[in-house]
Design a protein around this motif. Sequence first.
Motif, short mmCIF file in Angstrom:
data_model
loop_
_atom_site.label_atom_id
_atom_site.label_comp_id
_atom_site.label_asym_id
_atom_site.label_seq_id
_atom_site.Cartn_x
_atom_site.Cartn_y
_atom_site.Cartn_z
N GLN A 1 0.83 -1.20 0.00
CA GLN A 1 0.00 0.00 0.00
C GLN A 1 0.88 1.27 0.00
O GLN A 1 0.65 2.19 -0.78
CB GLN A 1 -0.83 -0.03 1.28
N LEU A 2 1.90 1.26 0.84
CA LEU A 2 2.78 2.43 0.95
C LEU A 2 3.58 2.65 -0.34
O LEU A 2 3.69 3.78 -0.83
CB LEU A 2 3.72 2.26 2.15
N PHE A 3 4.15 1.55 -0.88
CA PHE A 3 4.94 1.69 -2.12
C PHE A 3 4.06 2.18 -3.27
O PHE A 3 4.50 3.01 -4.07
CB PHE A 3 5.63 0.37 -2.47
N LEU A 4 2.84 1.67 -3.37
CA LEU A 4 1.94 2.14 -4.43
C LEU A 4 1.65 3.64 -4.24
O LEU A 4 1.68 4.41 -5.19
CB LEU A 4 0.63 1.35 -4.41
N ALA A 5 1.41 4.02 -2.98
CA ALA A 5 1.10 5.43 -2.69
C ALA A 5 2.29 6.32 -3.04
O ALA A 5 2.12 7.50 -3.35
CB ALA A 5 0.73 5.59 -1.22
#
Length: 257
Positions: A31-35
């Motif tokens: 989730q963080l990497f996509l964000a």
Amino acid sequence: MTLNIAGAARFDGKVALITGGATGMGFATAQLFLAEGAKVVITGRSEDRLKLAAERLDGGDRLLTVAADVSKPADLARLTDEVRERFGHLDVVFANAGVGVFKRIEEFTEEDVDYVVDANFKGVFYTVQSSLPLLRDGGSIVINASWTLHRGLAIGSLYAATKAAAANLAKTLASDLADRRIRVNSVSPGYIDTDMFRESVPTTEAREDSAAQSVQKRVGTPEEVASTVAFLASDAAAFVNGVDLLVDGGVVNAIPA
Ligand SMILES: NC(=O)c1ccc[n+]([C@@H]2O[C@H](COP(=O)([O-])OP(=O)(O)OC[C@H]3O[C@@H](n4cnc5c(N)ncnc54)[C@H](OP(=O)(O)O)[C@@H]3O)[C@@H](O)[C@H]2O)c1
């Protein structure tokens, strides 16, 4: 090195592989990497969990899900092929997939030993090995270890030994892969509120005991591990290599007052 300007995505254009990315810390990291702009590949054994995760992550064409068991080199070879075909290369590998079987030593069976060693040690070893042809020079590998490798837990002999072996890989591979400027580090989470924690610490009372072992008097969140993994994978950690970073609210190094 240019420092990240506030607001700029740290992982724009980067490709990250996250094993065990459908749930828990792997999911939070995806989730963080996509964000933060990355293209992300998540794996796991369960197609259903991957499907659910893909719906929740909503990563569009920046997300690839591949069902693969990290303890099976043939699955990892297929994973590598799919990543090559879709994204061409990797910049970050988070070898996160793992399992826990917690018992007193007399109770372990041969099946338990094979199951845990296969996922937690061989799985990490093969994940790194199979991803190397795709991993760009200057890339970063982060291994998910555990606080239990630093402090004895009576029911943790099998699990902790596999995590110690996995964390040891960060040191030796930091040296082995230095000619390609690939940094290798591990994180050692403390008690983190995930499916694994809830399954292995099933009662409210036992969870309160776990929380009480931290000087912060709580268990951690998957997001708190994800942000540490992102730090280690980022340019902000350009000179951090071969370390194991505890993310445990002080469980290992500080005694609750
Ligand atoms: N929670 C804690 O308190 C804690 C503390 C320290 C370290 N850790 C470590 O953190 C990592 C993530 O665990 P978590 O707490 O986030 O729990 P989790 O939600 O159970 O995540 C583990 C993930 O690994 C995947 N997985 C397990 N075996 C696999 C295999 N052979 N091949 C591919 N994927 C596999 C699982 O998916 P499938 O079942 O679909 O394969 C699952 O998505 C693990 O390595 C764990 O040992 C956890």
